[in-house]
Design a protein around this motif. Sequence first.
Motif, PDB file in Angstrom:
ATOM      1  N   LYS A 272       0.864  -1.181   0.000  1.00 12.03           N
ATOM      2  CA  LYS A 272       0.000   0.000   0.000  1.00 12.03           C
ATOM      3  C   LYS A 272       0.903   1.235   0.000  1.00 12.03           C
ATOM      4  O   LYS A 272       1.850   1.310   0.787  1.00 12.03           O
ATOM      5  CB  LYS A 272      -0.857  -0.029   1.269  1.00 12.03           C
ATOM      6  CG  LYS A 272      -2.110   0.784   1.166  1.00 12.03           C
ATOM      7  CD  LYS A 272      -3.070   0.364   2.262  1.00 12.03           C
ATOM      8  CE  LYS A 272      -4.048   1.486   2.543  1.00 12.03           C
ATOM      9  NZ  LYS A 272      -5.013   1.091   3.575  1.00 12.03           N
ATOM     10  N   SER A 279      -3.997   1.146  -8.810  1.00 14.50           N
ATOM     11  CA  SER A 279      -5.049   1.340  -7.814  1.00 14.50           C
ATOM     12  C   SER A 279      -5.909   0.082  -7.710  1.00 14.50           C
ATOM     13  O   SER A 279      -6.134  -0.621  -8.700  1.00 14.50           O
ATOM     14  CB  SER A 279      -5.909   2.546  -8.198  1.00 14.50           C
ATOM     15  OG  SER A 279      -6.655   2.220  -9.345  1.00 14.50           O
ATOM     16  N   ASP A 281      -9.072  -1.861  -7.766  1.00 17.61           N
ATOM     17  CA  ASP A 281     -10.381  -1.651  -8.380  1.00 17.61           C
ATOM     18  C   ASP A 281     -11.457  -2.204  -7.447  1.00 17.61           C
ATOM     19  O   ASP A 281     -12.304  -1.484  -6.957  1.00 17.61           O
ATOM     20  CB  ASP A 281     -10.422  -2.344  -9.739  1.00 17.61           C
ATOM     21  CG  ASP A 281     -11.694  -2.037 -10.477  1.00 17.61           C
ATOM     22  OD1 ASP A 281     -12.393  -1.102 -10.064  1.00 17.61           O
ATOM     23  OD2 ASP A 281     -12.007  -2.741 -11.458  1.00 17.61           O
ATOM     24  N   VAL A 294      -6.624  -5.179  -9.710  1.00 19.73           N
ATOM     25  CA  VAL A 294      -5.849  -3.946  -9.655  1.00 19.73           C
ATOM     26  C   VAL A 294      -5.811  -3.331 -11.043  1.00 19.73           C
ATOM     27  O   VAL A 294      -5.626  -4.048 -12.032  1.00 19.73           O
ATOM     28  CB  VAL A 294      -4.406  -4.260  -9.184  1.00 19.73           C
ATOM     29  CG1 VAL A 294      -3.540  -3.020  -9.269  1.00 19.73           C
ATOM     30  CG2 VAL A 294      -4.423  -4.807  -7.771  1.00 19.73           C
ATOM     31  N   GLY A 314     -10.037   1.453  -4.217  1.00 22.08           N
ATOM     32  CA  GLY A 314      -9.580   2.833  -4.336  1.00 22.08           C
ATOM     33  C   GLY A 314      -8.187   3.070  -3.782  1.00 22.08           C
ATOM     34  O   GLY A 314      -7.560   4.080  -4.097  1.00 22.08           O
ATOM     35  N   ASP A 315      -7.640   2.146  -2.984  1.00 27.67           N
ATOM     36  CA  ASP A 315      -6.288   2.303  -2.441  1.00 27.67           C
ATOM     37  C   ASP A 315      -5.257   2.341  -3.555  1.00 27.67           C
ATOM     38  O   ASP A 315      -5.398   1.637  -4.552  1.00 27.67           O
ATOM     39  CB  ASP A 315      -5.945   1.124  -1.512  1.00 27.67           C
ATOM     40  CG  ASP A 315      -6.636   1.259  -0.165  1.00 27.67           C
ATOM     41  OD1 ASP A 315      -7.233   2.332   0.078  1.00 27.67           O
ATOM     42  OD2 ASP A 315      -6.584   0.289   0.613  1.00 27.67           O
ATOM     43  N   ARG A 316      -4.239   3.194  -3.385  1.00 28.55           N
ATOM     44  CA  ARG A 316      -3.111   3.183  -4.321  1.00 28.55           C
ATOM     45  C   ARG A 316      -2.122   2.137  -3.834  1.00 28.55           C
ATOM     46  O   ARG A 316      -1.894   1.990  -2.627  1.00 28.55           O
ATOM     47  CB  ARG A 316      -2.393   4.549  -4.359  1.00 28.55           C
ATOM     48  CG  ARG A 316      -3.261   5.752  -4.705  1.00 28.55           C
ATOM     49  CD  ARG A 316      -3.851   5.738  -6.073  1.00 28.55           C
ATOM     50  NE  ARG A 316      -2.858   5.676  -7.136  1.00 28.55           N
ATOM     51  CZ  ARG A 316      -3.164   5.695  -8.451  1.00 28.55           C
ATOM     52  NH1 ARG A 316      -4.434   5.765  -8.814  1.00 28.55           N
ATOM     53  NH2 ARG A 316      -2.225   5.640  -9.363  1.00 28.55           N
TER      54      ARG A 316
END
Lengths: 335, 318
Positions: A272, A279, A281, A294, A314-316
């Motif tokens: 993370k 990102s 999905d 992803v 939504g996490d990068r």
Amino acid sequence: MAEVSIKNISKRFKSVMAVSSLSLDIADGEFVVLLGPTGAGKTTTLRLVAGLEKPDEGEITIGGQGMAGLAPSARDVAFVFQQYSLYPHLSVFDNLAFPLRSPARRIPENEVKERVNQVAELLRIPHKLANRSTQLSGGEMQRVAIGRALVRQPSIYLMDEPLSSLDAKLRADLRLELKRIQEELGATILYVTHDQIEAMTMANRIGVINEGSLIQLGSPRDIYENPQSIYVAQRLGQPQINLLPAGLLPSGKLPAGTQTIGARTEHFDIQKKPNGEASVDWIEHLGDQNRLHVNLGERRITTLIAPDSNLKSGDRVALKLVRPLCFSASGERLG
Amino acid sequence: MSITLSTAHSVVEPSSLAKRSAGFIVILYALITMAPLFWIFATGWKTPPDSISYPPKIVFGPSLEGYCNLFTTRTRQTADYINALGPPQGTCDEVTRRREMVIAGASNYAPRFVNSLIIAFGSTFLAVTLGVFSAYAFSRFKIPLADDLLFFILSTRMMPPIAVAIPIYLMYREIGLSDTKLGMILLYTAVNVSLAVWLLKGFIDEIPKEYEEAAMIDGYTRLHAFFKVVLPQAATGIAATAIFCLIFAWNEFAFAVLLTSGEAQTAPPFIPTIIGEGGMDWPAVGAGTTLFLIPILVFTILLRKHLLRGITFGAVRK
Ligand SMILES: Nc1ncnc2c1ncn2[C@@H]1O[C@H](COP(=O)(O)OP(=O)(O)O)[C@@H](O)[C@H]1O
Ligand SMILES: [Mg+2]
């Protein structure tokens, strides 16, 4: 039981090359699975071994004896067909006894009874023996179909997708049972399927077959970890292997000429990172698996994550590859 | 309420009016086609005067005279002669004497009926046997020119068989098959075999070849596999084919008239020749026809389960 050797056999149906120069040695007591999609030539290969088709070229030996020109009944093989395996006009008992009552064997009736009861025990269907074969559930029918082969002790059992018509749960049960029975009996089996899980769980060795050719032969582990081509790599592993252009992700030193990289779950290192290039999905909870999808630019990468992972939609993230599979431009494995 | 609505406008469920009119039409049709049968059946139980009375008698006292006349030949005697005889022996004797006649002997009906049985069942058996083997061969083996051969077999039915009556008559006379049971069996077999091959091929085509292959791998010869696996599953088709063949052979009239006159004569040409005093003996004809219907009726009832499935020609098998 005996060892079976297939040397360079080919079979053509008009314009279709159903089997082309296929060679395969099966050791005594070995469980070999041919894995390939529909139309790959799996059924034709089995029919050639059984003597139901005549090869255009090549030869087959069973227990060291050449099979050329020998009728199916003279070959000492048992066949479980993909479909139509039970005689609708006979009871379950008579279906199981059918191979034993053949004029070639003429086994006394009390022995037939004993053998049929044994096999019914083995397959856990003794209470169904008196039923008409049309009154069975799908799973029971397939058990009887396998039982029809098991009542005999042939040189080799040939099985043509015997579990493909069953639902997932039954398939899983019967897979385990078939493996247990094979080990108990020390049976030699040539089994064909399009289901990678069946191949992975039951086989001593897997042969990956496509368009009539054997592409790679090896232990399940070997085929999974060391696929010799992109094609084989794509056949095994769930989710399917991710194919990425070389250099898209940091991946350490690659062999010269690497064009495509194949990456499965075990090849990914995912961290993370607020400014990561990819990102998340969404995360798909399949129960036994949690699939992480992803987005990396235009591409979609699918892999597995631990159920306790703290990633969310939504996490990068930053992706790194660890010793992935490398393929040349023509799809050959490089390292 | 939506349920009521959906059945009222259902596409698959016919409305009750449609059902009722369909039922009415079927019953009407059945009555019309069966009227002659009822008439024949009734005539068999009438006395000769009742059978030709005008207007026709719907209500009448049943009599065994028709059945007696069917099975006997009679001669006229004087009343004195008849009175001099002892008491009548059985109903038929009594009925005959009432008409101032005595029974002279047995008629030809029984032997003609037996001829019909032998010829119809014999030719049906042959046609179905030949048919099932050829159908199997056409269905399973690569036969050179198979399609042309099948067409040739079918083409034997493209004209009415009677069109070749004269050549067959001459040929049979030449080789001594005229008025023989063997000749009639061969003739009916030849007519029926094309129907049998085509019908049975359809049924055998639908039996997966894997069944025989499994048997052959299990140590059976092809012939064994044929008897153990194919025949039982073709039972429906065989029954349906047998009924069609039997109905043709049983009812055939034209060839029977032409080719048989004594020894091998079947019942159909015999029945219309039953003549009593002063013209046709209608009660005897009625009785003979009624009895003639029985074998085919029994055979059809025995096989009707198969027939019902069979006439859909394999569309709804199993
Ligand atoms: N009897 C046949 N006649 C013509 N083509 C056939 C015949 N049997 C198989 N084929 C063709 O050979 C190829 C391989 O078929 P098959 O061995 O049944 O594949 P699989 O069992 O792997 O699905 C297919 O393209 C199929 O259409
Ligand atoms: Mg197949």
